[in-house]
Enzyme design. Structure first.
Site, PDB file in Angstrom:
ATOM      1  N   GLU A   1      26.331  14.155 -21.324  1.00 57.25           N
ATOM      2  CA  GLU A   1      27.038  14.655 -22.374  1.00 57.25           C
ATOM      3  C   GLU A   1      26.213  14.680 -23.500  1.00 57.25           C
ATOM      4  OE1 GLU A   1      28.202  12.625 -20.145  1.00 57.25           O
ATOM      5  OE2 GLU A   1      29.906  13.437 -19.282  1.00 57.25           O
TER       6      GLU A   1
ATOM      7  N   PHE B   1      43.090   4.483 -17.289  1.00 56.58           N
ATOM      8  CA  PHE B   1      41.663   4.588 -16.769  1.00 56.58           C
ATOM      9  C   PHE B   1      40.995   5.930 -17.507  1.00 56.58           C
ATOM     10  CE2 PHE B   1      38.535   7.055 -13.834  1.00 56.58           C
ATOM     11  CZ  PHE B   1      37.524   6.044 -13.602  1.00 56.58           C
ATOM     12  N   GLN B   2      39.823   5.358 -18.036  1.00 56.79           N
ATOM     13  CA  GLN B   2      38.845   6.220 -18.896  1.00 56.79           C
ATOM     14  C   GLN B   2      39.905   6.726 -20.063  1.00 56.79           C
ATOM     15  OE1 GLN B   2      37.295   9.330 -16.207  1.00 56.79           O
ATOM     16  NE2 GLN B   2      35.577   7.970 -15.984  1.00 56.79           N
TER      17      GLN B   2
ATOM     18  N   LYS C   1      45.883  15.446 -20.611  1.00 56.22           N
ATOM     19  CA  LYS C   1      45.762  16.005 -19.637  1.00 56.22           C
ATOM     20  C   LYS C   1      46.833  16.848 -19.110  1.00 56.22           C
ATOM     21  CE  LYS C   1      44.328  15.696 -14.658  1.00 56.22           C
ATOM     22  NZ  LYS C   1      43.603  15.075 -13.541  1.00 56.22           N
TER      23      LYS C   1
ATOM     24  N   MET D   1       5.431   7.034 -34.175  1.00 55.29           N
ATOM     25  CA  MET D   1       5.767   6.568 -35.816  1.00 55.29           C
ATOM     26  C   MET D   1       5.990   5.521 -36.063  1.00 55.29           C
ATOM     27  SD  MET D   1       6.085   8.351 -38.365  1.00 55.29           S
ATOM     28  CE  MET D   1       6.658   9.978 -38.704  1.00 55.29           C
TER      29      MET D   1
HETATM   30  C1  TPP Z   1      17.422   7.380 -30.624  1.00 55.95           C
HETATM   31  C2  TPP Z   1      16.608   6.583 -31.381  1.00 55.95           C
HETATM   32  N1  TPP Z   1      15.961   5.504 -31.442  1.00 55.95           N
HETATM   33  C3  TPP Z   1      15.110   4.866 -32.045  1.00 55.95           C
HETATM   34  C4  TPP Z   1      14.585   5.676 -33.296  1.00 55.95           C
HETATM   35  C5  TPP Z   1      13.498   5.063 -34.007  1.00 55.95           C
HETATM   36  N2  TPP Z   1      12.144   5.841 -33.815  1.00 55.95           N
HETATM   37  C6  TPP Z   1      11.920   6.811 -34.834  1.00 55.95           C
HETATM   38  S1  TPP Z   1      10.353   7.674 -34.415  1.00 55.95           S
HETATM   39  C7  TPP Z   1      10.283   6.601 -33.097  1.00 55.95           C
HETATM   40  C8  TPP Z   1       9.046   6.792 -31.985  1.00 55.95           C
HETATM   41  C9  TPP Z   1       9.070   8.079 -31.238  1.00 55.95           C
HETATM   42  O1  TPP Z   1       8.002   7.828 -30.456  1.00 55.95           O
HETATM   43  P1  TPP Z   1       7.706   9.316 -29.615  1.00 55.95           P
HETATM   44  O2  TPP Z   1       8.904   9.961 -28.832  1.00 55.95           O
HETATM   45  O3  TPP Z   1       6.636   9.029 -28.560  1.00 55.95           O
HETATM   46  O4  TPP Z   1       7.124  10.476 -30.653  1.00 55.95           O
HETATM   47  P2  TPP Z   1       5.642  10.107 -31.347  1.00 55.95           P
HETATM   48  O5  TPP Z   1       6.189   9.612 -32.783  1.00 55.95           O
HETATM   49  O6  TPP Z   1       4.843   9.031 -30.935  1.00 55.95           O
HETATM   50  O7  TPP Z   1       5.140  11.425 -31.594  1.00 55.95           O
HETATM   51  C10 TPP Z   1      11.258   5.636 -32.850  1.00 55.95           C
HETATM   52  C11 TPP Z   1      11.210   4.569 -31.753  1.00 55.95           C
HETATM   53  C12 TPP Z   1      14.969   7.027 -33.216  1.00 55.95           C
HETATM   54  N3  TPP Z   1      14.724   7.799 -34.233  1.00 55.95           N
HETATM   55  N4  TPP Z   1      15.920   7.344 -32.503  1.00 55.95           N
END
Ligand code: TPP
Ligand code: MG
Lengths: 164, 571
Positions: free
Chosen positions: B49, B111-112, B161, B473
C-alpha cells in the site's frame, strides 16, 4: 503576554481533536481552550488563550484557518471585551466559625455558596481570571479540597455580532 | 436511482474524472472492489500500500490531476501512512479511500480495526469517516475539491463496510460545494502587490526563488514573462525544477544544501529576494541568521501560514502565484541588470572548473556521468523520477528540465522507496512519455517488489540504479562529519541484474562510461521496461555530492569539490 482568540468552528465530530492536534504538532503553548454552542445551529465557538510570550498568536490564527472546519478566527486581545472564567471551589470548613468566615470572604468576591456539607462548602465564582485567582488565594489557608475552572470565555463589547 | 455505497464510490470517481486507482483489496474494502469492472476506472494492483500511495503521488505530480489510492482497513491503511506524509509535505493532491470495519463494531478493536482518521489527522489536509451512505457522494465530491484547490494536499476517506453495502438514492451532487471555513485565495492584496513592484523597480541585484508553487498554480509562463521583463535570474528548489526552463539564460541552478555555488552566492549577495511558491525549507536556507542578509524580501504563497513562518519578509503576499504575477507584470519596469548578471556569470565560470562532468575519462563511473548520458540520450525530455539520497541530488544537478511537471521526487520528507512506485504512477499518467527512475541501491530495496506491478501492467519504465554499495548520502556525512565511521551504511547487495531479470525485465550492467552510454542507448529504444545497474564509485571524491552547505553554515559557505585532482589531470 496572553492573547485571546475566538474561533467559530463547524460543529462536527472530531473538530476539537483537529484543533488540539494542531496545537500539539506545531508546539503551541495554549493556556486554556473552551468550547460550546453558539446562537447558530451547527456552529460552535472556541475561546483560546495563547501564551504569546512563547507562541506567535498570528501563527495560531493562520494555522487554525488551514483546518477545513474552522470558519472564522479573531484575535480580540486588543478589543474591549467581557471575559469570564467560572470556578467551582470546594473549601474545608471545620466548625461553625470557619464556615461563616468563608462565607464572608465569598461575599466580598461576589461569589456564592452553592452547596453546604458537614465540613465543607462549595463556592461558585464567575469573573475575570484575576478575580478568581484572588479568591482561590484567600481560600487556600482553609484548605481547598477540589477546584474546577472553565477557562476563559470572552466576547467583544458593543453592537456587532461575530462577523462572517 | 438506487446505488450501494460501493457503487457510489465508482460513480463519484468517474464523475471526478478519475482514470486510475492504485490499490490493494482486503476484507474491509472488497465490497467496494466488487463492482469496479462496471465502471470506466482502471485499477492497478500494487504490491504494497505504501507503493499505492506513492504511485498515486507520482501520477498526480505528472498529470496535475488528483491521484487516488485504495486500501483495506488496519494494516492496509497504516501502510499508506508514509505515502500520505510524503504527499502532505510536498502538497500533492491525493484522495485515499480506505475500508473500515462496520459501524456497529467501530471502537471495539474488531479485526483489522485501526483509527486511520486519527492516525492521519496531522498528515492530511482533511479527512473523513463516513457515518452514513447518504453522505458518501457529497463527501467524495468535497474531498476531491479540497485535495486539488488552494494549497493542494492529501485527503483520506474512511468508509465502514456497512456503508459500502448500504444502498441509497443516488444523484450526482449538483450544488456548489459549501465549506464556510474553506476559501482558497485568489489575487493578492493590490496594496502589497504595489509595494512589491516598487521594491522590484528599485532593485539592483534581484533573485527569484522559484518553488513548486510555480508549477502548482500554472505560473510557469507568467514567471518567465516576469523574469524576462525585469531581467531577474531564477534559482529554484528541488521541487521547483522545470517551473522555469533550466536552459534559459536567466536560469541559475538549484539552490540550497546541494545547490550550485553561484546560485547560493547570488542569494546571499542579492538586494531583493522574490520567493515565489516556496517555503524556505531548512534545506534551502542554510544558517537562517545569516541568510540573504542584504536583501529585502517579497514572499508570495497560497498558504498564509507559510508567510513569515521561517524568514521574516518585507512584503508577504497571500495569493495564487499566477494571479499575483499577472498583477505584478504591468507594474514592473522593463529593466536590465548587466553588472549583476556579469557577476553571477563569473561565479558560474568558477563552478565549471570544479564540475566532475568536465573531468576526462579515467575508467571509473561516477553517478553524474551516467545521469548526463541519460540526459543526452533523452535530450532532456524524459520525466525525471528519483529516490532519495546522493543520486537524487545528482539527478537534480545533472538532469536539467525545461518543462514543468517533469520532476517526481520526494522533497520535504525525503522518503526512500518513493522512486520506483512514483515512476509507476508517472508512467500511467503519461503512457507515451519516457520515464526514467533514478534510484539508489538502498532505496530501491525498500520498494523493489513493485517491479512485479511494472511487468503486470506492461509499463515501459526505465530504471537507472546507482549502485554504490552504500547508503551513500549517510556515508558521505559519516565521511565528512563522523571521522569516516561507516556505521550501518555498507550494503551487501544481491546480483541486481539477475534479480530484475527474475521479474521478467530486461537488465543491463555498466561499470564505465562507455558501457553506460551503450546500455542507456539500448534501454532508450527498448520496447518495454528496462533496468540498468550502474556500478559507480563507492568512496572518495567521485562518490561525494558537491557542493555542500554543512549544517549550521551560511548558504555561501559551501564545501566544494576539490580542485587539486582536476589540476593534477590538467598538468
Ligand atoms: C525511509 C527512509 N529511511 C531512511 C532515510 C535516511 N537516508 C537518507 S539518504 C539515505 C541513503 C540512501 O541510500 P541509497 O538509496 O543507496 O542512495 P545513495 O545515497 O547511495 O545514492 C538514507 C538512509 C530516509 N531518507 N528515508
Ligand atoms: Mg547507495
Amino acid at each position: 503576554m496572553k492573547n485571546t482568540l475566538i474561533a467559530l468552528v463547524e460543529d462536527k465530530p472530531g473538530v476539537l481533536t483537529r484543533v488540539a492536534s494542531l496545537f500539539r504538532r506545531r508546539n503551541y503553548n495554549i493556556e486554556s481552550l473552551t468550547v460550546g454552542h453558539t446562537e447558530r445551529d451547527g456552529i460552535s465557538r472556541m475561546t483560546i488563550v495563547v501564551d504569546s510570550t512563547h507562541t506567535d498568536a498570528e501563527k495560531v490564527v493562520q494555522n487554525l484557518y488551514k483546518l477545513v472546519n474552522v470558519i472564522q478566527v479573531e484575535d480580540i486581545t486588543e478589543q474591549p471585551v467581557v471575559a469570564r472564567d467560572l470556578a467551582l471551589i470546594k473549601v474545608r470548613t471545620e466548625g461553625g466559625s470557619t464556615r461563616s468566615e468563608v462565607m464572608q470572604l465569598v461575599d466580598t468576591f461576589r461569589a456564592r455558596v452553592v452547596d453546604v456539607g458537614v465540613d465543607s462548602v462549595m463556592v461558585e465564582a464567575t469573573g475575570t481570571e484575576d478575580k478568581i485567582d484572588g479568591l482561590a488565594e484567600v481560600l487556600k489557608p482553609y484548605g481547598i479540597l477540589e477546584m474546577v475552572r472553565t477557562g476563559r470565555v470572552a466576547m467583544a463589547r458593543g453592537g456587532a455580532g461575530s462577523r462572517e | 436511482m438506487k446505488r450501494t455505497g460501493a457503487e457510489i464510490v465508482w460513480e463519484m470517481l468517474e464523475h471526478e474524472g478519475v482514470e486510475v486507482v492504485f490499490g490493494i483489496p482486503g476484507g474491509a474494502i472488497m465490497h467496494t472492489y466488487h463492482p469496479r469492472k462496471n465502471y470506466d476506472v482502471r485499477h492497478i494492483l500494487m504490491r504494497h500500500e505504501q507503493c499505492a500511495a506513492h504511485a498515486a503521488d507520482g501520477y498526480a505530480r505528472v498529470s496535475g490531476k488528483v491521484g487516488v489510492a485504495m486500501a483495506t482497513s488496519g494494516p492496509g491503511a497504516t501502510n499508506l501512512v508514509t505515502g500520505i506524509a510524503t504527499a502532505m509535505t510536498d502538497s500533492s493532491p491525493i484522495v485515499y479511500i480506505t475500508g473500515q470495519v462496520a459501524s456497529p463494531v467501530l471502537g471495539t478493536d474488531a479485526f483489522q480495526e485501526v483509527d486511520i482518521t486519527g492516525i492521519t489527522l496531522p498528515i492530511t489536509k482533511h479527512n473523513y469517516l463516513v457515518a452514513d451512505v447518504s453522505e458518501l457522494a457529497e463527501v467524495i465530491h468535497e474531498a476531491f475539491y479540497i485535495a486539488r484547490s488552494g494549497r493542494p494536499g492529501p485527503v483520506l476517506i474512511d468508509i465502514p463496510k456497512d456503508v459500502q453495502i448500504a444502498a441509497t438514492n443516488f444523484t450526482l451532487p449538483e450544488k456548489e460545494i459549501d465549506l464556510p471555513g474553506y476559501r482558497p485565495v485568489g489575487a493578492g492584496d493590490p496594496a502589497l502587490v504595489q509595494k512589491a513592484a516598487d521594491l522590484i523597480n528599485g532593485a539592483q541585484r534581484p533573485v527569484i526563488l522559484a518553488g513548486r508553487g510555480v508549477q502548482m498554480s500554472g505560473a510557469a509562463d507568467a514567471l518567465r514573462a516576469f523574469a524576462e521583463r525585469t531581467e531577474t535570474p531564477v534559482a529554484y528548489t528541488l521541487l521547483g525544477k522545470g517551473g522555469f526552463p533550466e536552459s534559459h539564460p536567466l536560469a541559475l541552478a538549484m539552490m540550497g544544501m546541494h545547490g550550485e555555488v553561484f546560485a547560493n552566492r547570488a542569494i546571499q549577495e542579492a538586494d531583493l529576494i522574490l520567493a515565489f511558491g516556496m517555503r524556505f525549507s531548512d534545506r534551502v536556507t542554510g544558517n537562517l541568521k545569516r541568510y540573504a542578509p542584504n536583501a529585502r524580501k517579497v514572499h508570495v504563497d497560497m498558504d498564509a501560514a507559510e508567510l513569515n513562518k521561517i524568514v521574516q519578509v518585507d512584503v508577504p503576499i497571500h495569493g495564487d502565484l499566477r494571479q499575483v504575477l499577472e498583477q505584478l507584470l504591468p507594474l514592473v519596469n522593463e529593466t536590465q541588470h548587466p553588472a549583476w548578471l556579469a557577476q553571477i556569470d563569473e561565479w558560474r565560470a568558477q563552478n565549471r572548473r570544479r564540475d566532475i562532468i568536465n573531468r576526462p575519462e579515467n575508467g571509473h563511473l561516477a553517478a553524474p556521468h551516467f545521469i548526463n548520458e541519460i540526459w543526452e540520450a533523452t535530450r532532456g525530455d524524459a520525466i525525471l523520477v528519483t529516490d532519495v539520497g546522493q543520486h537524487q541530488m545528482w539527478a537534480a544537478q545533472y538532469y536539467p528540465l525545461d518543462r514543468p511537471q517533469r520532476i517526481v521526487t520526494s522533497g520535504g520528507q525525503g522518503t526512500m522507496g518513493f522512486g520506483l512506485p512514483a515512476a509507476i504512477g508517472a508512467q500511467v499518467a503519461q503512457p507515451d512519455a519516457e520515464v526514467w527512475a533514478i534510484l539508489g541501491d538502498g532505496g530501491f530495496q525498500m520498494t523493489l517488489h513493485d517491479l512485479a506491478t511494472i511487468v503486470q501492467e506492461k509499463l515501459p519504465v526505465r530504471i537507472a540504479l546507482s549502485n554504490n554499495g552504500y547508503l551513500g548520502m549517510v556515508r558521505q556525512w559519516q565521511e565528512f562529519f563522523y571521522g569516516k565511521n561507516y556505521e550501518a551504511t555498507p550494503l551487501i547487495n544481491p546480483d541486481f541484474v539477475q534479480l530484475v531479470e527474475a521479474y521478467g525485465i530486461r537488465a543491463w550492467r555498466a561499470t564505465n562510461r562507455r558501457e553506460a552510454r551503450e546500455a542507456i542507448a539500448e534501454a532508450h529504444v527498448h520496447n518495454g521496461p528496462a533496468f540498468i545497474e550502474f556500478q559507480v564509485a563507492q568512496e572518495g571524491d567521485e562518490a561525494n555530492v558537491y557542493p555542500m552547505v554543512p549544517t549550521g553554515a551560511a548558504l555561501h559557505e559551501m564545501i566544494e569539490r576539490p580542485l587539486i585532482e582536476l589540476e593534477k589531470l590538467e598538468a
